[in-house]
Scaffold this motif. Sequence first.
Motif, PDB file in Angstrom:
ATOM      1  N   TYR B 187     110.376 143.755  23.752  1.00 42.77           N
ATOM      2  CA  TYR B 187     109.968 142.382  24.016  1.00 42.77           C
ATOM      3  C   TYR B 187     111.650 141.767  24.327  1.00 42.77           C
ATOM      4  O   TYR B 187     112.253 141.663  23.341  1.00 42.77           O
ATOM      5  CB  TYR B 187     109.208 141.386  23.420  1.00 42.77           C
ATOM      6  N   ILE B 188     111.825 140.906  25.225  1.00 37.51           N
ATOM      7  CA  ILE B 188     113.003 140.318  25.598  1.00 37.51           C
ATOM      8  C   ILE B 188     113.084 139.000  24.501  1.00 37.51           C
ATOM      9  O   ILE B 188     114.521 138.843  24.188  1.00 37.51           O
ATOM     10  CB  ILE B 188     113.491 140.117  26.900  1.00 37.51           C
ATOM     11  N   GLU B 189     112.072 138.640  24.284  1.00 40.24           N
ATOM     12  CA  GLU B 189     112.299 137.381  23.274  1.00 40.24           C
ATOM     13  C   GLU B 189     112.070 138.024  21.918  1.00 40.24           C
ATOM     14  O   GLU B 189     111.028 138.508  21.406  1.00 40.24           O
ATOM     15  CB  GLU B 189     111.056 136.388  23.617  1.00 40.24           C
TER      16      GLU B 189
ATOM     17  N   VAL C  97     107.173 136.952  37.982  1.00 40.77           N
ATOM     18  CA  VAL C  97     107.342 136.750  36.754  1.00 40.77           C
ATOM     19  C   VAL C  97     105.848 136.934  35.828  1.00 40.77           C
ATOM     20  O   VAL C  97     105.105 136.608  36.375  1.00 40.77           O
ATOM     21  CB  VAL C  97     107.214 134.750  36.999  1.00 40.77           C
ATOM     22  N   GLN C  98     106.392 137.378  34.873  1.00 39.53           N
ATOM     23  CA  GLN C  98     105.327 137.891  33.827  1.00 39.53           C
ATOM     24  C   GLN C  98     105.424 136.840  32.563  1.00 39.53           C
ATOM     25  O   GLN C  98     105.023 135.640  32.650  1.00 39.53           O
ATOM     26  CB  GLN C  98     105.191 139.177  33.453  1.00 39.53           C
ATOM     27  N   CYS C  99     105.966 137.530  31.598  1.00 41.59           N
ATOM     28  CA  CYS C  99     106.176 136.498  30.459  1.00 41.59           C
ATOM     29  C   CYS C  99     107.191 135.463  30.640  1.00 41.59           C
ATOM     30  O   CYS C  99     107.137 134.336  30.043  1.00 41.59           O
ATOM     31  CB  CYS C  99     106.712 137.466  29.050  1.00 41.59           C
ATOM     32  N   GLY C 100     108.046 135.705  31.455  1.00 45.60           N
ATOM     33  CA  GLY C 100     108.874 134.642  31.898  1.00 45.60           C
ATOM     34  C   GLY C 100     110.247 134.429  31.106  1.00 45.60           C
ATOM     35  O   GLY C 100     111.044 133.526  31.416  1.00 45.60           O
ATOM     36  N   PHE C 101     110.403 135.234  30.088  1.00 48.89           N
ATOM     37  CA  PHE C 101     111.544 135.042  29.271  1.00 48.89           C
ATOM     38  C   PHE C 101     112.901 135.319  29.877  1.00 48.89           C
ATOM     39  O   PHE C 101     113.899 134.674  29.688  1.00 48.89           O
ATOM     40  CB  PHE C 101     111.494 135.881  27.874  1.00 48.89           C
ATOM     41  N   CYS C 102     112.853 136.535  30.810  1.00 49.51           N
ATOM     42  CA  CYS C 102     113.963 136.785  31.394  1.00 49.51           C
ATOM     43  C   CYS C 102     114.304 136.310  32.774  1.00 49.51           C
ATOM     44  O   CYS C 102     115.047 136.237  33.388  1.00 49.51           O
ATOM     45  CB  CYS C 102     113.803 138.416  32.007  1.00 49.51           C
ATOM     46  N   THR C 103     113.272 135.269  33.182  1.00 49.95           N
ATOM     47  CA  THR C 103     113.253 134.702  34.515  1.00 49.95           C
ATOM     48  C   THR C 103     114.327 133.871  34.721  1.00 49.95           C
ATOM     49  O   THR C 103     114.686 133.884  35.946  1.00 49.95           O
ATOM     50  CB  THR C 103     111.649 133.940  34.833  1.00 49.95           C
ATOM     51  N   LEU C 133     117.819 142.445  31.764  1.00 47.86           N
ATOM     52  CA  LEU C 133     116.639 143.437  31.462  1.00 47.86           C
ATOM     53  C   LEU C 133     115.306 142.443  31.473  1.00 47.86           C
ATOM     54  O   LEU C 133     115.214 141.408  31.206  1.00 47.86           O
ATOM     55  CB  LEU C 133     117.097 144.007  29.949  1.00 47.86           C
ATOM     56  N   CYS C 134     114.518 143.100  32.036  1.00 45.54           N
ATOM     57  CA  CYS C 134     113.044 142.628  32.111  1.00 45.54           C
ATOM     58  C   CYS C 134     112.243 143.770  31.595  1.00 45.54           C
ATOM     59  O   CYS C 134     112.066 144.834  31.885  1.00 45.54           O
ATOM     60  CB  CYS C 134     112.502 142.353  33.527  1.00 45.54           C
ATOM     61  N   ARG C 135     111.217 143.518  30.533  1.00 44.74           N
ATOM     62  CA  ARG C 135     110.519 144.414  29.825  1.00 44.74           C
ATOM     63  C   ARG C 135     109.062 144.557  30.570  1.00 44.74           C
ATOM     64  O   ARG C 135     108.347 145.268  30.209  1.00 44.74           O
ATOM     65  CB  ARG C 135     110.376 144.224  28.318  1.00 44.74           C
ATOM     66  N   CYS C 136     108.935 143.281  31.396  1.00 44.85           N
ATOM     67  CA  CYS C 136     107.556 143.451  31.645  1.00 44.85           C
ATOM     68  C   CYS C 136     107.116 143.812  33.219  1.00 44.85           C
ATOM     69  O   CYS C 136     106.256 144.229  33.455  1.00 44.85           O
ATOM     70  CB  CYS C 136     107.181 141.853  31.737  1.00 44.85           C
ATOM     71  N   THR C 137     108.177 143.408  34.205  1.00 42.30           N
ATOM     72  CA  THR C 137     107.783 143.611  35.609  1.00 42.30           C
ATOM     73  C   THR C 137     108.061 144.901  36.004  1.00 42.30           C
ATOM     74  O   THR C 137     107.647 145.266  37.083  1.00 42.30           O
ATOM     75  CB  THR C 137     108.586 142.445  36.359  1.00 42.30           C
ATOM     76  N   GLY C 138     109.048 145.784  35.667  1.00 43.42           N
ATOM     77  CA  GLY C 138     109.324 146.773  36.113  1.00 43.42           C
ATOM     78  C   GLY C 138     110.215 146.429  37.363  1.00 43.42           C
ATOM     79  O   GLY C 138     110.521 147.330  38.090  1.00 43.42           O
TER      80      GLY C 138
HETATM   81  S1  FES Z   1     109.116 138.729  32.800  1.00 45.80           S
HETATM   82 FE1  FES Z   1     108.870 139.182  30.698  1.00 45.80          FE
HETATM   83  S2  FES Z   1     110.757 139.984  30.407  1.00 45.80           S
HETATM   84 FE2  FES Z   1     110.931 139.559  32.579  1.00 45.80          FE
END
Ligand code: FES
Lengths: 291, 793, 156
Positions: B187-189, C97-103, C133-138
């Motif tokens: 996870y990026i966070e 936007v998924q988790c939004g951390f990379c957003t 890097l984004c781990r959620c969206t591909g």
């Molecule tokens: S939306 Fe979760 S890391 Fe990009």
Amino acid sequence: MRSTTIEILFPRNLSEALSIFSDAKENLKIIAGGTDVVTGIQQESKRFIDTEVLVDINRIPEIKGIEVRKKKISVGAAETFSDILRNNLIQNELPLLWKACSSIGSVQIRNRATIAGNFVNNAPCADTVPVLLVYNATVEIESLSSKREISLQEFLQGPYKTQLNVNEIVTRINIPIPSKTFVGDFYKLGRRRAVSISRITLAVLMDMRGGIIDEIRIASGAVTPIGARLTGLEKFAEGKEVNDRFFKTLASKMGEEIIKITGLRWSSEYKLPVVQQMFYQLLKSIEQRSL
Amino acid sequence: MNKEFSVVGKRVIREDGFDKITGRAKFADDYKFDGMLYAVMLRIPSAHAKINSIDFSEIENNEAISAIITSADVPGIKKTGLIKNDQPIFCDEKVVTPGDVLAMLVGNSENELRNLVKKAKVDYTELPLITDPAKALDQEAILIHPDNGSNLIVNHHVKKGDVEKGFEKSDHILEQTYTTPLIEHAYIEPEAVTAIPLGFNGVKIIGSIQNPFTARRIVAAVINLPLDKVQIIQAHLGGSFGGKDDTMCILSARAAVAALKANCPVKIRYTREESILESYKRHPYIMNYKVGFSNSGKIIAMKINIIADGGAYASMSPFVTWRSVVQATGPYEIENVHTEVRAVYTNNPYTGAMRGFGSPQPIFANESLMDEIAIHLGISPVEIRKVNALKNGSITATGQKLENHDVNLIQVLDKAIYAADFQNKWRANKKEKPLTKEFDFNNPVLQDYQYVEPDKLIQKGIGLAVSYRGCSLGAEGIDTASAYLSIQNDGTVYLLSGLAENGQGMRTTFAIIAAEALGILPEQIFYLETDTSRIPDSGPTVASRSTLMGGGAVRNAAEILSGRLKKIVKEEFKLSEEDVVSFRENLVFSRKKGLTAKFSEVCKLAYSLGINLATIGYYKSPSVHWDEKSGHGDAYFTYVYGCQVAEVSVNIGTGEVYVNKITAVHDPGTVINKLGAEGQVYGGVTQGAGYALFEGITTEKGLIRELNFDQYLIPTSKDIDVIKPVFVEGKDSYGAWGAKSLGEPTLELTAAAISNAVRNAVGKRFFNLPLNLEEIVLGKKLCPQEVKRGSLQ
Amino acid sequence: MITLKFILNGKEVSITTEPHIRLLDLLRDKFDLTGTKEGCGVGECGACTVLMNGRAVNSCLALAAQVEGYEIVTIEGISNGDVLSPLQKNFLLHGAVQCGFCTPGMVLSAAALLDQTPNPTEEEIKDAIAGNLCRCTGYKQIVDAIKETAKELQVK
Ligand code: FES
Ligand SMILES: Cc1cc2nc3c(=O)[nH]c(=O)nc-3n(C[C@H](O)[C@H](O)[C@H](O)COP(=O)(O)OP(=O)(O)OC[C@H]3O[C@@H](n4cnc5c(N)ncnc54)[C@H](O)[C@@H]3O)c2cc1C
Ligand code: FES
């Protein structure tokens, strides 16, 4: 993590910078793009543990800019990769350098990281080194009391070691414009398609006349302890006729040469066959393009 | 389901999108409190050691330190765990894995603490290491947790028919061993949590916590307070993928202990290095498969023996490996099966829940094997799967009859092979002999014949994999979920569920379900902050169960309230008994009289009549049962099916594999949010491609090599070309209109499909993930002997 | 301690700080601009991306003192109050936007790209965000959102 403070100085011109360096000790370091320095400080790497003063060289006009000086392209030491990539001279006259710069890190890294910063550490995986070597680049170095220009080859001494003294700064990199008869290419292998440390780099520049190799320059990175010209290989190739058979022989010779220089390491089992294979492929594609 | 939906199945923007796109959404490390201190961990560079003493004398009087926290400060239980209590909050006797924390320094300058912690003197004696799970059960192996009596965490088995007799009846027998690596969630966070002491009211915790209720249980036990004195608030979660559970529970507990001792808010936030060092990961598996089959390709017997590396703590291993034992034979009807899965303790980083949860590993093995059977018999990968596929009414390996839902395996397979033109491409790319060259390390200089013709350097290949997946927890645990819904008198709605948003868009999915049931728009629904003090426990947000279980609860709540509203409408507008009231587009209709009122008017009316428009909806899964002894039972109450086709280009000189296209066909039941569902596919496939090609944590003397993203490589935007999601919406009677799950199926198939595509491209089978450069060129992994960082390597 | 002056999200600011802290810490701790995230601290993930004189840079690799006189834009400076920029709007519409951390970092990399290359190819888009890097969206829906924004800006 760093908790003791570091002083940062911003010389506005070269002479100001040189006088700061004139009585420099090991506790003073140059910072350009900072892509190596900042993580080095944060992670308290050995190279930076004693650093107390950083000199930011980004605002010194004399070490910026790309221009032609005496039939050479002179690149300011503090030019970022992004600036180099945007420059038409580089794109047209030094396509291998352009390609190497475009393969470095990410946009964010290229927007900050500088060309001198890339080779001053002399890390084996510095991507511009093999290319600058085949272009016969020279490095301009200044201190308050002296100014010298030496070939990059001489400048690079051993892994993480160079000729640079603590009171000196690299000001420019000068690259002779190769004649139009030279063809060549740069090759980089990483584990991913982007933001990837090089596993293997190769740079080749050759001048073929009537199917005969008149001159060839070959350099490798990441497979040798430092980026280096393979002069034995170059001598072997000169005057030889270009054909598939010969390319294979030359590539296998590279294998021998690298074993001589590097010895066998944990990664050799993979890198050795692959570097020969990809050197052959590189030669074939250069030949193909020059037909 | 032939029902016409108004919002379900549409592309709906996520409800937290605005805050996230503007940078306003608060993640755990974005919270600050007055007087807040930081806590920094003390560790030693060892994976197995007996601690003789810890000496803080050089630093204990330092002004920068407000408190030193050790095991002695823990008022409640000193060891915890999701299933077994084997993980110490602070390891004061023994360290069993490199992430273990001995003690903690608390103070207001995190930087200074990080320097001071190096001055604590730890005297320790190194113990023998177990890093190879295959050796963990040897007689002479040192016991990692001596009270456990052995290094066995759990042993599951499934038996059907008689495998030995089955092998006797088979025309062919194949036996292969496959392995998969240790995988970081990435996870990026990184993890972060703050505990705030509340005096008599206990403690409040805000953090990147995946399962607030689990965290509450563990924190309460560790600080020895009743559950109601521990309030857990979930910050926006910067990715989880199953990974912010155990670690976050323990970090929450440590922060709580420190906050109570220092009587100040205390924050713990990890660097990426600490995150990778201490957080749990996906299990490496060693999988031996023996299969007997007839000339026509019918599988007669399958015997599977799996060892899962549980690492230093049990964590979720018993449940993860249970899913493996149930599903290890793949979506095939096989008469004789014997599967045995053992999870063992080692000194490696511990392993637990991660997207896929015990399925990506056996799918890689099993689907590789299916292709090998096809190649052995000279038939296509499609044919071998069709011959053996589960269908409506089939009996699974655990003896369960598949009914009550569409068993859509063949449908997804057909759709995928059509969409990707699989059969033609597979035949065209097929290689009879391996194309990769063999190298002799004693003669490293290449011979002429070992050079590859430039036009043969890049080889194309196509491969597929199929799976079935039991939904929700199955017989792993009690499966219920709840949701709170409250309609305001202007027609807006508060919604909260006991399940937690992990970044996957669950809240949006729930808002859509409530909106559909009430005939309003998702934007009218305000999703409340997840807080353990406001909603009943709904169990963990794992196993892709949120849509199915939580969605069921939301629908139940919405239908309770819409029932009350309909009653009022009938009375107030004097509609007849048999008339039918419905809600659509914020309007209320009577079947006989047509448009009757606005939704908001009816809500206002209900308030004036004193009708309660708040409720808690429940959903309880149909019963499942499992007999651990015989390895039999109805493991899950329903299943989903998927098929992915991978198209790759392999550079046979360097071993680079590039993914040109993944066609991902899934039957998630009814699709609630199209945008979210497609996002799950893109994201899951990309993670699956990383699993296939470059991800893996390795260790040297038990210490991790890949501690940051310079070494642990995950896919970037440039590593995969096209991903094409296709949905087949099978009918199901469970959950909200038959909406099941998708998050995990998207990931579990990709590595297997890619590996089969590589086989198709180069004519050689690879048995060990990841298929990185060295694996493709040399058929093995290479690792440096020293652990070094970044460019130094 | 030094006093820095620079332009932050369009406003001139002045702050006294240790010179060697990272720009990332300066923004998050001293200016409370917590939209800029830290995912790795070594320049690999791009979660800390901000614009420096219009170019995307990793704020974890710049020191606070280095921004003297420069112009810095963070995610908080991208929207105009509650009015989203076309890029932000398209990120939402495309499910980027998924988790939004990379957003936040992703949006800034994309904004820098569109500023310099108004009509980028798919390759150029992928290259521009390769350091995020984004781990959620591909990445797919992010690329789509950027493409669509470029198209809209062309029309205007
Ligand atoms: S939306 Fe979760 S890391 Fe990009
Ligand atoms: C995420 C990431 C990806 C990367 N990818 C690549 C890659 O693909 N290929 C690659 O080759 N490198 C890569 N690097 C390494 C690094 O970015 C380059 O080596 C870069 O060129 C360093 O330049 P800089 O200006 O940032 O150097 P700095 O960090 O500022 O300085 C580096 C060293 O050079 C010295 N120095 C700088 N300029 C001068 C000068 N003019 N005179 C004397 N000494 C000087 C400094 O004192 C310091 O010791 C990557 C780094 C990161 C963080
Ligand atoms: S935090 Fe700066 S790039 Fe990851």
